[in-house]
Design an enzyme around this catalytic site. Sequence first.
Site, short mmCIF file in Angstrom:
data_model
loop_
_atom_site.label_atom_id
_atom_site.label_comp_id
_atom_site.label_asym_id
_atom_site.label_seq_id
_atom_site.Cartn_x
_atom_site.Cartn_y
_atom_site.Cartn_z
N SER A 81 -61.02 20.29 0.14
CA SER A 81 -59.99 19.71 -0.53
C SER A 81 -61.06 18.26 -1.17
O SER A 81 -61.68 18.69 -2.17
CB SER A 81 -59.37 18.90 0.42
OG SER A 81 -58.14 18.17 -0.33
N ASP A 207 -50.86 27.17 -1.49
CA ASP A 207 -51.16 25.14 -0.93
C ASP A 207 -50.08 24.84 -2.27
O ASP A 207 -50.08 24.94 -3.83
CB ASP A 207 -52.63 26.04 -1.24
CG ASP A 207 -53.50 24.14 -1.46
OD1 ASP A 207 -52.74 23.38 -1.24
OD2 ASP A 207 -54.69 24.11 -1.67
N HIS A 235 -53.22 24.90 2.67
CA HIS A 235 -54.57 24.61 2.05
C HIS A 235 -55.70 24.49 2.99
O HIS A 235 -56.39 23.26 2.82
CB HIS A 235 -53.92 22.65 2.27
CG HIS A 235 -54.74 21.95 1.67
ND1 HIS A 235 -55.24 22.31 0.43
CD2 HIS A 235 -54.91 20.64 1.45
CE1 HIS A 235 -55.72 21.14 0.36
NE2 HIS A 235 -56.16 20.40 0.64
#
Length: 256
Positions: A81, A207, A235
């Site tokens: 991320s 996601d 995610h």
Amino acid sequence: MTQLHIESMGHGPDLVLLHGWAMHSGIWSSVRDHLMQQFRLHLVDLPGHGLSPMCEPGTLDHLAEIIADILPERCMLGGWSLGGQIAMELALREPQRVQKLVLISTTPCFAKSDDWESGMERKLLQLFLENLKLNYVTTINRFLTLQMSGDRDAGKILSQLRKHFFQRVEPDPSALEKGLKILQQTDLRGRFVAIQQPVLLLHGENDVITHPAAADWMHQNLQQSQRVMFAHCGHAPFLSYPEQFVTCLNEFRIHA
């Protein structure tokens, strides 16, 4: 220079892992013991997260400079991320040291725009930023829930995520705010195509934070990349599919 908290363990080629926004290096606990059997593993707490002190100005450039100071001479670098955007920046800056790159549920551009449909609504990112100041715990819980949206074991994985999150001290409020601003403002697409290292793209097909189409775009615009999409996954594929995640990194280590 900020003294980052780093946990190093295992033997083998160096693997450095960078966590995402609001998290800390404890998030890798489900895959740590297996990875350290194949790698010399370095788990980093980003500034203002976990056990690392906050530092200013907290921009993407500054974070990359700080992480560059602790990188081994030759390593595989993985980022999840927000950590993935830092990893991209480091791959561009330190091509001799970052030998291979692993991008986990990340994107060169988090925010949606007229020429980028694969991002989050800017209003949602701004809402997180505003709500952080009003109700920190509620905002974090909403963010954790959003990460697990679309996951086959959402309740179970969300419980793990919350457990990991609250294992260490709360992130510095300034670090959270600056991290969200990085997500709002950063667009690495123009420079991303210059990444020359072998890249492994790991992404959940459901996601909602970093859209799977972003992984498609990266795959198409890299000189050499492998893409693995995890079915019924949100995610955090390393939490949803820890064994498959470890296998992917080991195979990438050997064959890339």
